[in-house]
Write a protein that holds these residues in place. Structure first.
Motif, PDB file in Angstrom:
ATOM      1  N   LEU A 380      44.235  62.453 -11.109  1.00  0.00           N
ATOM      2  CA  LEU A 380      43.061  63.337 -11.786  1.00  0.00           C
ATOM      3  C   LEU A 380      42.167  62.853 -12.635  1.00  0.00           C
ATOM      4  O   LEU A 380      42.616  62.494 -13.765  1.00  0.00           O
ATOM      5  CB  LEU A 380      43.411  64.725 -12.008  1.00  0.00           C
ATOM      6  N   ILE A 381      40.834  62.536 -12.357  1.00  0.00           N
ATOM      7  CA  ILE A 381      39.879  62.141 -13.581  1.00  0.00           C
ATOM      8  C   ILE A 381      39.293  63.389 -14.093  1.00  0.00           C
ATOM      9  O   ILE A 381      39.132  62.850 -15.307  1.00  0.00           O
ATOM     10  CB  ILE A 381      38.870  61.202 -12.404  1.00  0.00           C
ATOM     11  N   ALA A 382      39.050  64.222 -13.705  1.00  0.00           N
ATOM     12  CA  ALA A 382      38.289  65.230 -14.344  1.00  0.00           C
ATOM     13  C   ALA A 382      38.715  66.627 -13.616  1.00  0.00           C
ATOM     14  O   ALA A 382      38.823  66.908 -12.469  1.00  0.00           O
ATOM     15  CB  ALA A 382      36.797  65.290 -14.121  1.00  0.00           C
ATOM     16  N   TYR A 383      38.784  67.915 -14.388  1.00  0.00           N
ATOM     17  CA  TYR A 383      39.358  69.194 -14.099  1.00  0.00           C
ATOM     18  C   TYR A 383      38.722  70.163 -14.954  1.00  0.00           C
ATOM     19  O   TYR A 383      39.026  70.261 -16.078  1.00  0.00           O
ATOM     20  CB  TYR A 383      40.876  69.203 -14.104  1.00  0.00           C
ATOM     21  N   TRP A 384      37.727  70.995 -14.211  1.00  0.00           N
ATOM     22  CA  TRP A 384      37.150  72.084 -14.917  1.00  0.00           C
ATOM     23  C   TRP A 384      37.568  73.461 -14.162  1.00  0.00           C
ATOM     24  O   TRP A 384      37.482  73.759 -13.251  1.00  0.00           O
ATOM     25  CB  TRP A 384      35.525  72.006 -14.744  1.00  0.00           C
ATOM     26  N   ARG A 385      38.448  73.986 -15.243  1.00  0.00           N
ATOM     27  CA  ARG A 385      39.156  75.235 -14.945  1.00  0.00           C
ATOM     28  C   ARG A 385      38.014  76.411 -14.865  1.00  0.00           C
ATOM     29  O   ARG A 385      38.195  77.363 -13.977  1.00  0.00           O
ATOM     30  CB  ARG A 385      40.123  75.585 -15.864  1.00  0.00           C
ATOM     31  N   LEU A 386      36.903  76.289 -15.685  1.00  0.00           N
ATOM     32  CA  LEU A 386      35.883  77.420 -15.583  1.00  0.00           C
ATOM     33  C   LEU A 386      36.772  78.594 -16.015  1.00  0.00           C
ATOM     34  O   LEU A 386      36.352  79.678 -15.394  1.00  0.00           O
ATOM     35  CB  LEU A 386      35.149  77.480 -14.480  1.00  0.00           C
ATOM     36  N   ASP A 387      37.588  78.635 -16.926  1.00  0.00           N
ATOM     37  CA  ASP A 387      38.161  79.790 -17.284  1.00  0.00           C
ATOM     38  C   ASP A 387      37.759  80.264 -18.730  1.00  0.00           C
ATOM     39  O   ASP A 387      38.575  81.221 -19.406  1.00  0.00           O
ATOM     40  CB  ASP A 387      39.886  79.773 -17.316  1.00  0.00           C
ATOM     41  N   GLU A 388      36.623  79.830 -19.151  1.00  0.00           N
ATOM     42  CA  GLU A 388      35.967  80.322 -20.581  1.00  0.00           C
ATOM     43  C   GLU A 388      35.763  81.572 -20.381  1.00  0.00           C
ATOM     44  O   GLU A 388      35.098  82.113 -19.193  1.00  0.00           O
ATOM     45  CB  GLU A 388      35.081  79.250 -21.224  1.00  0.00           C
ATOM     46  N   THR A 389      35.527  82.183 -21.310  1.00  0.00           N
ATOM     47  CA  THR A 389      34.961  83.923 -21.262  1.00  0.00           C
ATOM     48  C   THR A 389      33.651  83.932 -22.049  1.00  0.00           C
ATOM     49  O   THR A 389      32.904  84.811 -21.765  1.00  0.00           O
ATOM     50  CB  THR A 389      36.006  84.666 -22.242  1.00  0.00           C
ATOM     51  N   GLN A 390      33.111  82.823 -22.710  1.00  0.00           N
ATOM     52  CA  GLN A 390      31.885  83.081 -23.195  1.00  0.00           C
ATOM     53  C   GLN A 390      31.276  81.502 -23.653  1.00  0.00           C
ATOM     54  O   GLN A 390      31.883  80.780 -23.578  1.00  0.00           O
ATOM     55  CB  GLN A 390      31.695  83.717 -24.418  1.00  0.00           C
ATOM     56  N   GLY A 391      29.997  81.407 -24.041  1.00  0.00           N
ATOM     57  CA  GLY A 391      29.642  80.259 -24.270  1.00  0.00           C
ATOM     58  C   GLY A 391      28.867  79.493 -23.020  1.00  0.00           C
ATOM     59  O   GLY A 391      28.875  79.869 -22.003  1.00  0.00           O
ATOM     60  N   THR A 392      28.523  78.026 -23.379  1.00  0.00           N
ATOM     61  CA  THR A 392      27.635  77.520 -22.669  1.00  0.00           C
ATOM     62  C   THR A 392      28.427  76.104 -22.153  1.00  0.00           C
ATOM     63  O   THR A 392      28.046  75.060 -21.656  1.00  0.00           O
ATOM     64  CB  THR A 392      26.282  76.860 -22.894  1.00  0.00           C
ATOM     65  N   GLY A 407      21.012  77.849 -17.165  1.00  0.00           N
ATOM     66  CA  GLY A 407      20.391  78.965 -16.521  1.00  0.00           C
ATOM     67  C   GLY A 407      20.857  80.343 -16.519  1.00  0.00           C
ATOM     68  O   GLY A 407      20.552  81.350 -15.716  1.00  0.00           O
ATOM     69  N   GLY A 408      22.015  80.380 -17.414  1.00  0.00           N
ATOM     70  CA  GLY A 408      22.416  81.784 -17.756  1.00  0.00           C
ATOM     71  C   GLY A 408      23.592  82.296 -16.854  1.00  0.00           C
ATOM     72  O   GLY A 408      23.692  83.524 -16.671  1.00  0.00           O
TER      73      GLY A 408
END
Length: 461
Positions: A380-392, A407-408
């Motif tokens: 695995l080279i990169a893994y974005w869970r996208l489990d943050e709750t806020q921010g950019t 883009g919001g």
């Protein structure tokens, strides 16, 4: 111009990852001092012992040479008492068993069992095998040696004979015959079962077979598996990370092969692996620290090799996440328990980096260190869970490729996802991999969306 990867225009995007394809490589190592073929190689304490074989002149040398992959050096050891080629070998409790074979190409086959102690550099003999034979193959399961197939003379019909040797009692026991009688075969063990691969069926020996059969020592029964893509005789097989690698040999008329095939016992499938640099038959292979060492062999013209080549699969150290669900839990513990005291490379994770040849308390201790922890694949080279709750920020759990939410787009905290408007929302990522440099895979979990929307866009590669 800047290079980037962008995740664009999705209604909801969950986990996303990029993984590099595994790529094996070969390289040359120090030549064996004595060129030979139909030899045996066995590993003890991280060193390869090359025993016996044929120098090409018809005589079987009594030479024993030790190879240390760490230093890439060879050392001469005590000669084997009865010179032998086209025999077979196994290791039990750190001792090497050399079984059967011939003292010269045209001599009667041997039934001898010669035992080498690498610690003391001494030889001893044990009870002879009931069926004298050469060109056989042996494998060890649960401390017992299984001698399979072979022939009683050159260019004669192969044998179906299977005999079990117990070093603890020094006794032999007859077992169920192999369905396909053959010689010049190779055997390997995965999950306590013996896979019998290739060989030659009968006269002439210049023609090979691709047949694969599996033997279960517990039930003393045989079953047929998928054939190799390539017919091979005088081949060698080794187990690496739970797969069987069949390398070299010949298909017909003693024309040596450089090709290698990888077999997955779980799926019963064969795939093509990276070719060995030097085509040859009558070679022997062994595994040390996750690498295959191909030693010796012969060409169609009768030249005998001292060549040693090392194969690195690129798969890295075995993971305690045996079922690959990215967490170490009771399922992994159960799998370890099922293979207790067996030779199962995929679960032999300790001591590092590549285990000690048996699943035992050291592997249990290593697994416990990761208990209920997340374990990501080495590829695995990169893994974005996208489990943050806020921010950019979209954080990368495997590497250093953190993304910027543009883009919001909105975080869906309950679902662990990021919701896009399908118009101009996206996640900007730094450049990760270039397709020109080799294969890689991208995985995403997507909900919703519509036709024509872009999931992944890599710009300016």
């Amino acid at each position: 111009m800047e290079q980037r990867i962008a995740l664009i225009g999705l209604l909801a995007l969950g986990m996303a990852s990029i993984a590099r394809a595994d790529e094996g490589t070969w390289r040359g190592r120090a030549n064996m001092p004595t060129a030979r073929y139909v030899l045996q190689t066995v590993v003890v304490d991280g060193k390869v012992y090359a025993i016996g074989g044929d120098t090409g002149s018809g005589g079987e040398p009594d030479v024993v040479e030790e190879y240390d992959p760490a230093t890439d050096q060879w050392t001469k050891k005590t000669s084997i008492p009865i010179p032998v080629g086209a025999g077979s070998s196994g290791i039990v409790d750190g001792k090497i068993y050399i079984i059967g074979g011939l003292s010269s190409q045209w001599s009667p086959p041997l039934s001898s069992v010669q035992v080498y102690d690498a610690v003391t550099d001494t030889w001893s003999t044990r009870s002879s095998m009931p069926t004298a034979r050469g060109w056989l193959s042996t494998s060890v399961v649960n401390g017992k040696v299984y001698a399979i197939g072979g022939a009683s003379a050159f260019n004669t019909e192969g044998l179906s004979t299977v005999e079990q040797y117990d070093p603890a009692t020094d006794k032999w026991t007859k077992k169920a015959d192999m369905p396909t009688a053959r010689a010049c075969l190779s055997t390997s063990v995965v999950d306590g079962k013996i896979y019998v691969i290739g060989g030659t069926l009968n006269n002439p020996w210049s023609q090979a077979t691709s047949i694969v059969e599996i033997y279960d020592p517990v039930t003393d029964t045989w079953a047929r598996k998928n054939d190799m893509a390539t017919r091979r005789s005088y081949l060698s097989t080794s187990v690496l990370n739970g797969s069987i690698y069949a390398v070299g040999g010949f298909s017909s008329n003693y024309a040596p092969l450089s090709s290698m095939e990888q077999y997955n016992p779980a799926t019963d499938e064969w795939t093509t692996a990276i070719d060995m640099p030097t085509p040859r038959w009558g070679l022997s292979t062994s595994v040390v620290n996750g690498k295959i060492y191909a030693v010796g062999g012969r060409t169609a013209q009768g030249s005998t090799f001292s060549t040693v080549e090392e194969y690195d699969s690129g798969l890295g150290v075995a993971s305690p996440d045996f079922n690959l669900d990215e967490i170490v839990d009771m399922t992994d513990f159960s799998l370890l328990a099922m293979h207790w005291r067996r030779l199962e490379p995929s679960m032999d994770i300790a001591p590092g980096p590549f285990g000690d040849g048996v699943v035992d308390h050291q592997d249990l201790a290593a697994l416990s260190e990761y208990w209920l922890e997340e374990v990501l694949p080495d590829s695995l080279i990169a893994y974005w869970r996208l489990d943050e709750t806020q921010g950019t920020s979209a954080m990368d759990s495997a590497g250093n490729y953190d993304g910027l939410v543009v883009g919001g787009a909105k975080w869906e905290s309950e679902d662990g996802a990021l919701a896009f408007d399908g118009i101009d929302d996206y996640v900007y990522l730094p450049f990760v991999l270039n397709p020109k440099d080799g294969e890689f895979s991208v995985f995403m979990w997507v909900k919703g969306g519509g036709p024509g929307q872009v999931m992944l866009s890599q710009i300016d590669t």
